[in-house]
Design a protein around this motif. Sequence first.
Motif, PDB file in Angstrom:
ATOM      1  N   GLU A  62      50.449  29.044  75.144  1.00  0.00           N
ATOM      2  CA  GLU A  62      49.524  28.502  74.153  1.00  0.00           C
ATOM      3  C   GLU A  62      50.079  28.601  72.736  1.00  0.00           C
ATOM      4  N   GLU A  63      50.593  29.747  72.355  1.00  0.00           N
ATOM      5  CA  GLU A  63      51.097  29.917  70.985  1.00  0.00           C
ATOM      6  C   GLU A  63      52.320  29.046  70.709  1.00  0.00           C
ATOM      7  N   PRO A  64      53.346  29.039  71.589  1.00  0.00           N
ATOM      8  CA  PRO A  64      54.481  28.140  71.334  1.00  0.00           C
ATOM      9  C   PRO A  64      54.064  26.668  71.315  1.00  0.00           C
ATOM     10  N   ALA A 122      51.118  25.446  70.406  1.00  0.00           N
ATOM     11  CA  ALA A 122      50.404  25.190  69.151  1.00  0.00           C
ATOM     12  C   ALA A 122      51.406  24.968  68.018  1.00  0.00           C
ATOM     13  N   GLU A 123      52.461  25.750  67.991  1.00  0.00           N
ATOM     14  CA  GLU A 123      53.505  25.584  66.969  1.00  0.00           C
ATOM     15  C   GLU A 123      54.206  24.235  67.121  1.00  0.00           C
ATOM     16  N   LEU A 124      54.525  23.846  68.353  1.00  0.00           N
ATOM     17  CA  LEU A 124      55.169  22.546  68.574  1.00  0.00           C
ATOM     18  C   LEU A 124      54.242  21.400  68.160  1.00  0.00           C
ATOM     19  N   ARG A 125      52.935  21.516  68.492  1.00  0.00           N
ATOM     20  CA  ARG A 125      51.980  20.481  68.091  1.00  0.00           C
ATOM     21  C   ARG A 125      51.923  20.366  66.575  1.00  0.00           C
ATOM     22  N   ARG A 126      51.851  21.524  65.888  1.00  0.00           N
ATOM     23  CA  ARG A 126      51.779  21.532  64.422  1.00  0.00           C
ATOM     24  C   ARG A 126      53.007  20.855  63.825  1.00  0.00           C
ATOM     25  N   ARG A 127      54.184  21.189  64.341  1.00  0.00           N
ATOM     26  CA  ARG A 127      55.416  20.587  63.822  1.00  0.00           C
ATOM     27  C   ARG A 127      55.456  19.084  64.090  1.00  0.00           C
ATOM     28  N   ASP A 165      53.194  17.422  61.644  1.00  0.00           N
ATOM     29  CA  ASP A 165      53.816  17.443  60.314  1.00  0.00           C
ATOM     30  C   ASP A 165      54.843  16.320  60.181  1.00  0.00           C
ATOM     31  N   PRO A 195      60.291  32.781  73.668  1.00  0.00           N
ATOM     32  CA  PRO A 195      59.431  31.603  73.886  1.00  0.00           C
ATOM     33  C   PRO A 195      59.519  31.062  75.310  1.00  0.00           C
TER      34      PRO A 195
END
Length: 125
Positions: A28-30, A32-37, A40, A18
């Motif tokens: 972008e992918e890492p 997006a995962e941080l934003r999603r978490r 949540d 990462p």
Amino acid sequence: LGGPPPPPPLPPAAAMEPARQALEGGAEEPLAELRRRAVDMYPPLAGRAGEVGVVAGVRAVARRTHEGRIPIAGRVPGMTNAWVMAGFGSRGFVHHAFVAEQVARAAVAGNESMVDPLLRASLPT
């Protein structure tokens, strides 16, 4: 016997992926995962403005000695007005203010001996 212990092994390449992606512009992918978490954990963040910037790095951890893992702090060898604080690892938030106060006082006074000798022990000479 007689010498400093060897440095700890580097983390496996997979663990560094990462950070490598972020440093190479593929964040972008890492992100997006941080934003999603984050959403949540705290739903009101959904739809808000995004991040301002991205920084990736490696956390410095000092070598373990008979005293434990002691951060490194003091004047940078060979430089007049450069001081360092590093190697806090996961305990940086706990100890940073105490060490920063010592380093700041020492830097203002120009007197490295004001920094605890244990903190200066790992600086190169």
